[in-house]
Motif scaffolding. Structure first.
Motif, PDB file in Angstrom:
ATOM      1  N   ASP A  94      37.465  16.991  34.124  1.00 14.62           N
ATOM      2  CA  ASP A  94      37.233  18.218  34.892  1.00 14.62           C
ATOM      3  C   ASP A  94      38.566  18.916  35.090  1.00 14.62           C
ATOM      4  N   PHE A  95      38.578  20.224  34.953  1.00 13.53           N
ATOM      5  CA  PHE A  95      39.844  20.937  35.122  1.00 13.53           C
ATOM      6  C   PHE A  95      39.626  22.273  35.811  1.00 13.53           C
ATOM      7  N   ASP A  96      40.639  22.682  36.550  1.00 14.43           N
ATOM      8  CA  ASP A  96      40.599  23.984  37.222  1.00 14.43           C
ATOM      9  C   ASP A  96      40.884  25.113  36.241  1.00 14.43           C
ATOM     10  N   SER A  97      41.824  24.862  35.329  1.00 12.95           N
ATOM     11  CA  SER A  97      42.176  25.900  34.362  1.00 12.95           C
ATOM     12  C   SER A  97      42.740  25.284  33.096  1.00 12.95           C
ATOM     13  N   LEU A  98      42.514  25.978  31.991  1.00 11.59           N
ATOM     14  CA  LEU A  98      43.095  25.631  30.691  1.00 11.59           C
ATOM     15  C   LEU A  98      43.571  26.931  30.068  1.00 11.59           C
ATOM     16  N   ASP A  99      44.860  26.985  29.738  1.00  7.80           N
ATOM     17  CA  ASP A  99      45.449  28.200  29.162  1.00  7.80           C
ATOM     18  C   ASP A  99      46.159  27.856  27.859  1.00  7.80           C
ATOM     19  N   THR A 100      46.021  28.721  26.873  1.00 10.45           N
ATOM     20  CA  THR A 100      46.746  28.531  25.625  1.00 10.45           C
ATOM     21  C   THR A 100      46.874  29.853  24.879  1.00 10.45           C
ATOM     22  N   GLU A 109      42.532  15.356  38.512  1.00  7.47           N
ATOM     23  CA  GLU A 109      42.994  14.009  38.183  1.00  7.47           C
ATOM     24  C   GLU A 109      44.326  13.997  37.460  1.00  7.47           C
ATOM     25  N   LEU A 110      44.567  15.008  36.622  1.00  7.24           N
ATOM     26  CA  LEU A 110      45.801  15.012  35.838  1.00  7.24           C
ATOM     27  C   LEU A 110      46.169  16.422  35.409  1.00  7.24           C
ATOM     28  N   GLN A 111      47.411  16.546  34.962  1.00  3.45           N
ATOM     29  CA  GLN A 111      47.903  17.769  34.339  1.00  3.45           C
ATOM     30  C   GLN A 111      48.354  17.417  32.929  1.00  3.45           C
ATOM     31  N   ALA A 112      48.208  18.357  32.015  1.00  4.77           N
ATOM     32  CA  ALA A 112      48.587  18.072  30.628  1.00  4.77           C
ATOM     33  C   ALA A 112      49.073  19.340  29.945  1.00  4.77           C
ATOM     34  N   ASN A 113      49.928  19.140  28.940  1.00  4.22           N
ATOM     35  CA  ASN A 113      50.325  20.229  28.054  1.00  4.22           C
ATOM     36  C   ASN A 113      49.976  19.840  26.629  1.00  4.22           C
ATOM     37  N   PHE A 114      49.844  20.817  25.750  1.00  3.48           N
ATOM     38  CA  PHE A 114      49.462  20.502  24.375  1.00  3.48           C
ATOM     39  C   PHE A 114      49.853  21.629  23.434  1.00  3.48           C
ATOM     40  N   THR A 115      50.072  21.253  22.185  1.00  2.00           N
ATOM     41  CA  THR A 115      50.232  22.173  21.064  1.00  2.00           C
ATOM     42  C   THR A 115      49.541  21.550  19.864  1.00  2.00           C
ATOM     43  N   GLY A 116      49.245  22.334  18.858  1.00  2.21           N
ATOM     44  CA  GLY A 116      48.624  21.776  17.667  1.00  2.21           C
ATOM     45  C   GLY A 116      47.815  22.806  16.920  1.00  2.21           C
ATOM     46  N   ASN A 117      46.903  22.314  16.073  1.00  2.80           N
ATOM     47  CA  ASN A 117      46.116  23.241  15.277  1.00  2.80           C
ATOM     48  C   ASN A 117      44.751  22.678  14.916  1.00  2.80           C
ATOM     49  N   LEU A 118      43.875  23.580  14.523  1.00  2.00           N
ATOM     50  CA  LEU A 118      42.565  23.265  13.963  1.00  2.00           C
ATOM     51  C   LEU A 118      42.527  23.861  12.558  1.00  2.00           C
ATOM     52  N   VAL A 119      42.085  23.071  11.596  1.00  2.00           N
ATOM     53  CA  VAL A 119      41.984  23.544  10.221  1.00  2.00           C
ATOM     54  C   VAL A 119      40.521  23.775   9.896  1.00  2.00           C
ATOM     55  N   VAL A 120      40.175  25.021   9.548  1.00  2.00           N
ATOM     56  CA  VAL A 120      38.791  25.375   9.238  1.00  2.00           C
ATOM     57  C   VAL A 120      38.371  24.701   7.941  1.00  2.00           C
ATOM     58  N   ALA A 121      37.241  23.977   7.992  1.00  2.00           N
ATOM     59  CA  ALA A 121      36.727  23.308   6.798  1.00  2.00           C
ATOM     60  C   ALA A 121      35.219  23.193   6.918  1.00  2.00           C
ATOM     61  N   ASN A 122      34.494  23.954   6.122  1.00  2.00           N
ATOM     62  CA  ASN A 122      33.037  23.931   6.117  1.00  2.00           C
ATOM     63  C   ASN A 122      32.479  24.294   7.492  1.00  2.00           C
ATOM     64  N   THR A 123      31.706  23.388   8.110  1.00  2.00           N
ATOM     65  CA  THR A 123      31.103  23.676   9.403  1.00  2.00           C
ATOM     66  C   THR A 123      32.109  23.418  10.521  1.00  2.00           C
ATOM     67  N   LEU A 171      47.341  26.411  18.294  1.00  4.30           N
ATOM     68  CA  LEU A 171      47.342  26.470  19.754  1.00  4.30           C
ATOM     69  C   LEU A 171      48.759  26.207  20.244  1.00  4.30           C
ATOM     70  N   ASN A 172      49.303  27.130  21.003  1.00  7.24           N
ATOM     71  CA  ASN A 172      50.662  26.988  21.533  1.00  7.24           C
ATOM     72  C   ASN A 172      50.665  27.155  23.045  1.00  7.24           C
ATOM     73  N   GLU A 173      51.674  26.573  23.678  1.00  4.71           N
ATOM     74  CA  GLU A 173      51.884  26.726  25.121  1.00  4.71           C
ATOM     75  C   GLU A 173      50.648  26.336  25.915  1.00  4.71           C
ATOM     76  N   GLY A 174      49.921  25.311  25.445  1.00  6.02           N
ATOM     77  CA  GLY A 174      48.710  24.876  26.123  1.00  6.02           C
ATOM     78  C   GLY A 174      49.015  24.144  27.419  1.00  6.02           C
ATOM     79  N   VAL A 175      48.309  24.500  28.470  1.00  5.44           N
ATOM     80  CA  VAL A 175      48.473  23.856  29.774  1.00  5.44           C
ATOM     81  C   VAL A 175      47.100  23.645  30.395  1.00  5.44           C
ATOM     82  N   LEU A 176      46.841  22.410  30.838  1.00  8.22           N
ATOM     83  CA  LEU A 176      45.612  22.074  31.537  1.00  8.22           C
ATOM     84  C   LEU A 176      45.951  21.589  32.930  1.00  8.22           C
ATOM     85  N   GLU A 177      45.279  22.158  33.931  1.00  5.36           N
ATOM     86  CA  GLU A 177      45.491  21.782  35.324  1.00  5.36           C
ATOM     87  C   GLU A 177      44.175  21.237  35.878  1.00  5.36           C
ATOM     88  N   GLY A 178      44.189  19.961  36.292  1.00  6.60           N
ATOM     89  CA  GLY A 178      42.986  19.352  36.831  1.00  6.60           C
ATOM     90  C   GLY A 178      43.257  18.565  38.097  1.00  6.60           C
TER      91      GLY A 178
END
Length: 300
Positions: free
Chosen positions: A200-206, A226-240, A217-224
C-alpha cells in the motif's frame, strides 16, 4: 498506457479519425445513426479483434463534434477494453498539418490533449496530454495484464506519438515522455517482501520516456506507510503487455512504525544493511510485467 491488446492512445487516434470523417457529413445533416455505424466499422477495421459501440453524436456550432460514449470491447467477451465518455473534438487552425483539441472522460477521470495528424510523415501525436483522476481499479484489462487487482488514482502529464500503421504489440515508432503520479495505491505482491503480501502506498511518482519499444522509468519514488523506496529501470515492449520485460533497481527503507509492529523484521533489516553497507536496502525486480521476480541486492 496499454489496455488489452491495443494501446489507449492508438484507439483514441483511430476513433478520432473515424469521427472526423463523419463530422463533415453531420454538418450537412446526414443521418447520425447511419454514420455512427460507419465510424464503428472504421475503428474495428483498424483494430482487429475489437468490438466498438458509439452513441449520441452531435455537432456543436461552430466547429466541434461531441460524442456521448465510445465503448471498445473484445470480440470474445463484453468486458470493456476502453470506455470514453463525453468526447469533444474541435479543430485548430494552426500551422501545417491537422490539429484538434480533444477532451473527455475515462475511468472516472478526465483526459485532454492536442491531436496532430501528419499525413506526409504517416504519424500522429498527442501533445499536452493530460490525464487526471483515473481510477485504476475500474480497469479490468489492467487487472488482467498484472494478474492482480490494481488500486490507485492516476495523473499523467506529457506527450505521445506513433505511426499510423504501427502493428499491435510492437513498440517500433512509439515515442513519448511525461510525468506519472499514482496516489492512494495498492497491489498484491507476487513474493512477500519483509513479510508484506500487499504493498500500500500514499504516492508513486516517476518520470517516463518511451522510445522504440523501451519504456524508461527515472527518478521513481514510492512513499508508503510501511516503507519508502526509489527506483529506476525500463520495460521492453514485446508482444502482449503481460510479456513486457521488466528490469528495475532501487533501494528501500522500512519505516520505524512498521519495524515496531514487526519486531521479527528488525534483525533481518539490520543484517541486510550490514551485508550491503547501506541504510537503504538495494533490490532488483526482473522478469515480466505479469510475473515479476524480486530479490534484495544490486545488479551484477
Amino acid at each position: 498506457m496499454v489496455l488489452g491488446k491495443s494501446s489507449g492512445s492508438r484507439l483514441l487516434f483511430y476513433l478520432i479519425y473515424a469521427l472526423l470523417i463523419t463530422s463533415a457529413l453531420l454538418v450537412v445533416r446526414f443521418p447520425t445513426e447511419k454514420f455512427l455505424r460507419y465510424a464503428e466499422k472504421k475503428v474495428e477495421a483498424a483494430l482487429p479483434g475489437s468490438k466498438v459501440k458509439l452513441s449520441t453524436m452531435s455537432y456543436a456550432f461552430p466547429l466541434s463534434v461531441h460524442l456521448g460514449r465510445a465503448q471498445m470491447s473484445g470480440l470474445d467477451n463484453d468486458e470493456d477494453i476502453l470506455l470514453l465518455q463525453q468526447v469533444q473534438i474541435t479543430p485548430k487552425l494552426d500551422g501545417l498539418g491537422f490539429f484538434y483539441n480533444v477532451s473527455g472522460s475515462v475511468l472516472g477521470g478526465s483526459f485532454a490533449t492536442e491531436l496532430k495528424i501528419a499525413p506526409a510523415d504517416k504519424r500522429y501525436s498527442l501533445k499536452k496530454l493530460e490525464l487526471t483522476g483515473l481510477d485504476l481499479s475500474r480497469s479490468a484489462p489492467l487487472a488482467r495484464i498484472f494478474r492482480r487487482d490494481i488500486q490507485g488514482v492516476l495523473k499523467f502529464s506529457g506527450e505521445y506519438s506513433n505511426s499510423f500503421d504501427a502493428s499491435v504489440g510492437s513498440g517500433t515508432g512509439m515515442a513519448g515522455e511525461g510525468v506519472l503520479r499514482i496516489t492512494n495505491g495498492s497491489f498484491a505482491l507476487r513474493q512477500s517482501v519483509l513479510t508484506l503480501k500487499t504493498l500500500d502506498f500514499d504516492s508513486l511518482d516517476t518520470v517516463v520516456m518511451m522510445q522504440d519499444g523501451v519504456l524508461t522509468l527515472n527518478e521513481g519514488v514510492l512513499e508508503g506507510k510501511e516503507l519508502q523506496a526509489n527506483f529506476t529501470g525500463n520495460l521492453v515492449v514485446a508482444n502482449t503487455p503481460q510479456s513486457w520485460k521488466l528490469d528495475l533497481a532501487g533501494g528501500m527503507v522500512p519505516n520505524k512504525d512498521f519495524l515496531q509492529e514487526k519486531p521479527q523484521m528488525v534483525s533481518v533489516v539490520n543484517r541486510l544493511r550490514k551485508q550491503y553497507k547501506k541504510n537503504d536496502l538495494p533490490y532488483t525486480v526482473s522478469g515480466t510485467l505479469a510475473n515479476p521476480s524480486f530479490r534484495f541486492g544490486g545488479t551484477n
